[in-house]
Design a protein around this motif. Structure first.
Motif: not given
Length: 294
Positions: A50-76
């Motif tokens: 996630l961090d590497a993807t967001v960093d790459g997008l930011l470096l290319d000039g996109f407006a991006a942020r990340g959110h860590l989430c396990d989509i199998t976890d109802p609480a997350q």
């Protein structure tokens, strides 16, 4: 003369987001397309990726942020929904996250590939803004299960207690990974159709997109053979399987991304509640041969 640096910020950078679930090859490709019009919120289970993807997008000039989430976890998932509810809304949702047989457990595959999509829809749906659209990446494999109202009814309530046991009973045995994937992706198609009805009056759309044979990181990770679909348990090489396609080749990530871009744009504002195969004509061949009835 002032030497203060001025950060370039696009006029849309604080508007409703394009929410991308999954930072793999296809998810990142889609982000680079949608990010030309929307700020990006990238979601993934792997913090490093996630961090590497967001960093790459930011470096290319996109407006991006990340959110860590396990989509199998109802609480997350609930936390993700809260984050979205506190933000500017969701203009485009691209749900890409899925796994193949490498996960090693058919129930875990179902939890990610189908249950995860349903949970994401529940979390993100309330935050879709007027004119927003959600697209769920499915698969041409979704057309392989039989045309059966009992199966459809089962897949329409995937979070019901005992769903996996009921599916095993329907299948007649524990489904292998190929059949688990087929059922899960049919469930994704039906999810999009259901959402289109459920969101009536909101001016929000829901779609699924079924890639055929695509040269992607996930496809390469799953190995060089595929089911023959000739009624046997045989497998064939990807190269031989591609010969079935009228265009006589696999597709590329860009050929999927281009269609996603269209479907999540205002240019497709009257396209709603259906699955779009992007397969080079492969389904048409299967349909003629009686391999699929859908």
């Amino acid at each position: 003369m002032s030497t203060t640096a001025v950060e370039l910020t696009a006029y849309w950078a604080k508007g409703p987001v394009a929410l991308i679930i999954g930072c793999g090859g296809m998810g990142t490709s889609i982000a680079r397309t949608l990010g030309r019009r929307h700020p990006l919120l990238m979601v993934d289970i792997d913090q490093k990726r996630l961090d590497a993807t967001v960093d790459g997008l930011l470096l290319d000039g996109f407006a991006a942020r990340g959110h860590l989430c396990d989509i199998t976890d109802p609480a997350q998932i609930e936390t993700l929904g809260q984050v979205l509810a506190q933000g500017p809304g969701v203009r485009a949702l691209a749900h890409v996250a899925a796994v193949g047989k490498s996960i090693g457990d058919w129930r875990k595959m179902m939890d990610i590939d189908l249950f995860g999509a349903v949970r994401v829809a529940q979390a993100a749906g309330p935050s879709l803004v007027r004119g927003g659209a959600a697209l769920f990446i499915s698969s041409l494999a979704s057309y392989l299960p039989p045309l059966d109202s009992k199966l459809d009814a089962l897949l329409d309530d995937p979070l019901a207690p005992g769903f996996c046991d009921a599916l095993e009973t329907y299948h007649g045995r524990e489904p292998d990974f190929d059949w688990t994937y087929n059922y899960a992706k049919l469930g994704v198609n039906r999810l999009a159709e259901r959402l289109a009805r459920d969101w009536r009056g909101r001016e929000a759309r829901a779609l699924s997109l079924s890639p055929g044979m695509i040269d992607s990181p996930m496809a390469r990770a799953e190995g060089d053979t595929l089911p023959s679909h000739d009624g046997s348990e045989a497998r064939v090489t990807r190269a031989d399987k591609a010969k079935e396609i009228p265009l006589e080749r696999e597709g590329s990530l860009l050929e999927i991304t281009n269609v996603v871009d269209f479907l999540l744009s205002d240019a497709a504002s009257f396209v709603n509640g259906i699955d779009i195969p992007v397969d080079g004509g492969h389904r048409a061949v299967w349909h003629k041969a009686g391999i699929v009835a859908r």
